[in-house]
Structures are given as C-alpha cells and as structure tokens.
Design a protein around this motif. Structure first.
Motif, short mmCIF file in Angstrom:
data_model
loop_
_atom_site.label_atom_id
_atom_site.label_comp_id
_atom_site.label_asym_id
_atom_site.label_seq_id
_atom_site.Cartn_x
_atom_site.Cartn_y
_atom_site.Cartn_z
N GLY A 156 0.69 -1.06 0.08
CA GLY A 156 0.06 0.06 0.11
C GLY A 156 0.81 1.33 -0.05
O GLY A 156 0.50 2.04 -0.59
N GLN A 157 1.97 1.23 0.70
CA GLN A 157 2.86 2.42 0.71
C GLN A 157 3.51 2.71 -0.63
O GLN A 157 3.59 3.87 -1.01
CB GLN A 157 3.88 2.22 1.88
CG GLN A 157 3.21 2.17 3.20
CD GLN A 157 4.44 1.99 4.25
OE1 GLN A 157 4.58 0.65 4.65
NE2 GLN A 157 5.13 2.72 4.89
N PHE A 158 3.91 1.56 -1.14
CA PHE A 158 4.46 1.86 -2.47
C PHE A 158 3.59 2.22 -3.86
O PHE A 158 3.93 2.82 -4.71
CB PHE A 158 5.24 0.32 -3.04
CG PHE A 158 6.51 0.32 -2.27
CD1 PHE A 158 7.83 0.68 -2.94
CD2 PHE A 158 6.66 -0.35 -1.05
CE1 PHE A 158 8.87 0.66 -2.19
CE2 PHE A 158 8.02 -0.61 -0.24
CZ PHE A 158 8.94 0.00 -0.80
N ALA A 159 2.23 1.73 -3.41
CA ALA A 159 1.23 1.83 -4.23
C ALA A 159 1.02 3.61 -4.28
O ALA A 159 0.80 4.31 -5.38
CB ALA A 159 0.00 1.24 -4.22
N VAL A 160 0.89 4.19 -2.96
CA VAL A 160 0.94 5.49 -2.61
C VAL A 160 2.14 6.27 -3.45
O VAL A 160 2.01 7.33 -4.42
CB VAL A 160 0.93 6.00 -1.36
CG1 VAL A 160 1.28 7.49 -1.03
CG2 VAL A 160 -0.27 5.65 -0.43
N GLU A 161 3.17 5.84 -3.38
CA GLU A 161 4.29 6.49 -4.13
C GLU A 161 4.34 6.57 -5.45
O GLU A 161 4.76 7.40 -6.32
CB GLU A 161 5.74 5.60 -3.93
CG GLU A 161 6.24 5.48 -2.36
CD GLU A 161 6.52 7.32 -1.85
OE1 GLU A 161 7.10 8.06 -2.48
OE2 GLU A 161 5.94 7.66 -0.77
N TYR A 162 3.79 5.09 -6.18
CA TYR A 162 3.24 5.24 -7.45
C TYR A 162 2.36 6.39 -8.01
O TYR A 162 2.24 7.10 -8.87
CB TYR A 162 2.71 3.76 -7.88
CG TYR A 162 2.32 3.72 -9.26
CD1 TYR A 162 3.40 3.85 -10.36
CD2 TYR A 162 1.02 3.60 -9.82
CE1 TYR A 162 2.83 3.45 -11.54
CE2 TYR A 162 0.62 3.38 -11.15
CZ TYR A 162 1.66 3.47 -11.99
OH TYR A 162 1.19 3.23 -13.26
N VAL A 166 -6.10 1.16 -5.83
CA VAL A 166 -7.35 2.06 -5.95
C VAL A 166 -7.53 3.22 -4.58
O VAL A 166 -7.60 3.98 -4.74
CB VAL A 166 -8.62 1.60 -5.87
CG1 VAL A 166 -9.81 2.42 -6.05
CG2 VAL A 166 -8.53 0.68 -7.52
N LYS A 167 -7.19 2.53 -3.28
CA LYS A 167 -7.46 3.33 -2.37
C LYS A 167 -6.10 4.34 -2.12
O LYS A 167 -6.18 5.37 -1.86
CB LYS A 167 -7.06 2.26 -1.06
CG LYS A 167 -7.19 3.12 0.36
CD LYS A 167 -6.88 2.02 1.47
CE LYS A 167 -6.79 2.88 2.90
NZ LYS A 167 -6.67 1.62 4.07
N ALA A 168 -4.96 3.73 -2.72
CA ALA A 168 -3.99 4.87 -2.97
C ALA A 168 -4.16 6.01 -3.71
O ALA A 168 -3.62 6.98 -3.59
CB ALA A 168 -2.56 4.01 -3.09
#
Length: 270
Positions: free
Chosen positions: A135-141, A181-183
């Motif tokens: 999830g944290q890497f998804a946010v970075e993306y 999607v959440k990110a």
C-alpha cells in the motif's frame, strides 16, 4: 440451493433436496451427506493466511523507467530502510502478450533483436517487497502523476511502450488492486484503473492492472539501470549511478545478451 457459511465448530454439508444442513459438534446429520462421515475439516487442510512479511514481486510502469526507478529506490530506502546491497528496484520490460523472443526482451536496437516495443511490452520497474508494504509503494506510484493524471513525461514519451501499468499477484481481482485504488484516492483520486489484457494502449490517467503470473517481468540491460532521469538537467548523484556496478558485483544484473541501444552504443551515446 441456499448458501451457507462455515463457523468454527460446524461443517457445512450439501444434502439431498438442494438444502444446506449445518452439523454442529455432537449433533447427527438428518440427511445423507455428500461427504459421508466427514465431521471436521483437518487442520492440515486449512489454508494458512499469507504472512504480512511474505516477499512478493510487483512492477510499476509510468513512462520512462529511469525516473521511476530512482523514485522507487528512494522509497525502498525510506519505507523499508534498505541499504544499497538490499535494493530490488530494477528496470525492465513487461505487459506484452508475446513474452520473450529467442529468450530475450531488448531495448530498441539497430538490428531489431527482440525489440520490446514489437513484443508489446512497456517500460517498468520491478520490486521485491513485503506484502504488508504494498500500500505504501502504491501511494508512491500514484504520487508520480499530477492532478490531471499526467505522468512526468506525458507530453514527451507517448505510446504503448510508456503506458501506465501495475502488476501484482492475483491481478485486478486481488486485494493488492484494492489497495492500489485506495492509494489513488489518498493522493487526489486522479487515476482510473482497468484490467490489462496485454499489449494495451497508452491512455492518460488510466492504469492497466495485470496479474504478474500471466505477464512476467523481463530484466532490462545493464546500461539502463540507475540511469539519470529523462528530463533535461535531471542528473542524479554518482552514488546513485554507481549502484549498477554494485549490483553487477552482487550477481543481480546478468548480461541480457541484448545489443546496446539504437545506435549500438546506448541511448544518447551512453
């Protein structure tokens, strides 16, 4: 047939007549069970939930892979506290239905050997990270895109080779896709998502979500790893560029067997 759910002390058995019979501990079945004599699910047959620390392979595509690799290297350091010899962000190619040709997937080259574009692939960055950190890497993306869903090189590098895509275990129907999607919501709700079928097109603000099992990652050439950014003046420090040599010594960057760049000497003479 009425649907039933499984509770800790009961076995759900499908009975005659299309009805469900729930048999609790110490209670006899009123009808003949399909699984005759089975009164409990053996502990050995129960699927253990995945460990949050289990390492998974994922990859992210968002235009030119040079800049994306740098951002994920920094994310590995910040989120996971990884040292230089623990980094797993590598550039490469993925997302095409054709797979490899002659065992290779290569950057554009003068003799057209296994050209990644002709194979339907896009430029991506692969990572090997704990499941719990996705999830944290998804946010970075998602932070790579601006408020309009433009990637950094949207007006320069265009076409399917630079399309936005993410591959995770289980693909678009996985919990990882939900986290993605959440990110996006957390970072401004600027992206749409669709199930990738391979050889997909380049659409602004749209990310194709793939199953990494069906669309594996192909490691890029050594000279593309830890490269300076695509933008004019986007030069990274030598401590970053030198990571390629360190990874080669560690045996993590084998020779791809591909020709160098468009002119035989690498991109822009590098």
């Amino acid at each position: 047939m009425r649907s039933c759910s499984l509770v800790a002390v009961a076995l759900i058995l499908l009975a005659e007549g299309g009805e469900c019979v729930v048999i609790g501990a110490g209670r006899r079945a009123s009808r003949r069970a399909v699984l005759a004599g089975a009164l409990a699910i053996p502990a050995s047959a129960r699927a253990a939930p995945p460990s949050p620390d289990e390492l998974i392979d994922v990859y992210f595509g968002c235009g030119c892979f040079w800049h994306v690799q740098h951002e994920f290297v920094e994310a590995e350091r910040r989120i996971l506290g990884r040292a230089d010899d623990e980094l797993t962000a590598f550039v490469g190619y993925a997302g095409g239905r054709a797979g490899a040709r002659d065992g290779k997937v290569c950057y554009h080259n003068a003799v057209q050997v296994s050209d990644y574009g002709s194979l339907g692939h896009a430029e991506v960055v692969s990572l090997h990270i704990p499941r719990s950190s996705f999830g944290q890497f998804a946010v970075e993306y998602c932070k790579l895109f601006d408020k309009n869903g433009y990637r950094p090189d949207q007006l320069g590098d265009r076409g399917s080779e630079y399309r936005n895509l993410v591959a995770v275990p289980g693909g678009p129907n996985s919990d990882f896709a939900k986290e993605l999607v959440k990110a996006s919501f957390q970072t401004g709700d600027k992206l749409d998502f669709a199930a990738g079928k391979g050889d997909d097109g380049d659409v602004r603000g749209l990310v194709w979500v793939m199953d990494i099992k069906d669309f594996p990652f192909y490691l890029g050439e050594r000279y593309h790893q830890y490269h300076d950014g695509f933008a004019w003046g986007e030069d990274y420090p030598s401590s970053y560029n030198s990571l390629a040599g360190k990874q080669i010594k560690l045996g993590r960057l084998p020779d791809s067997g591909c020709p160098n760049g468009l002119m035989g000497i690498g991109v822009a003479g590098l």
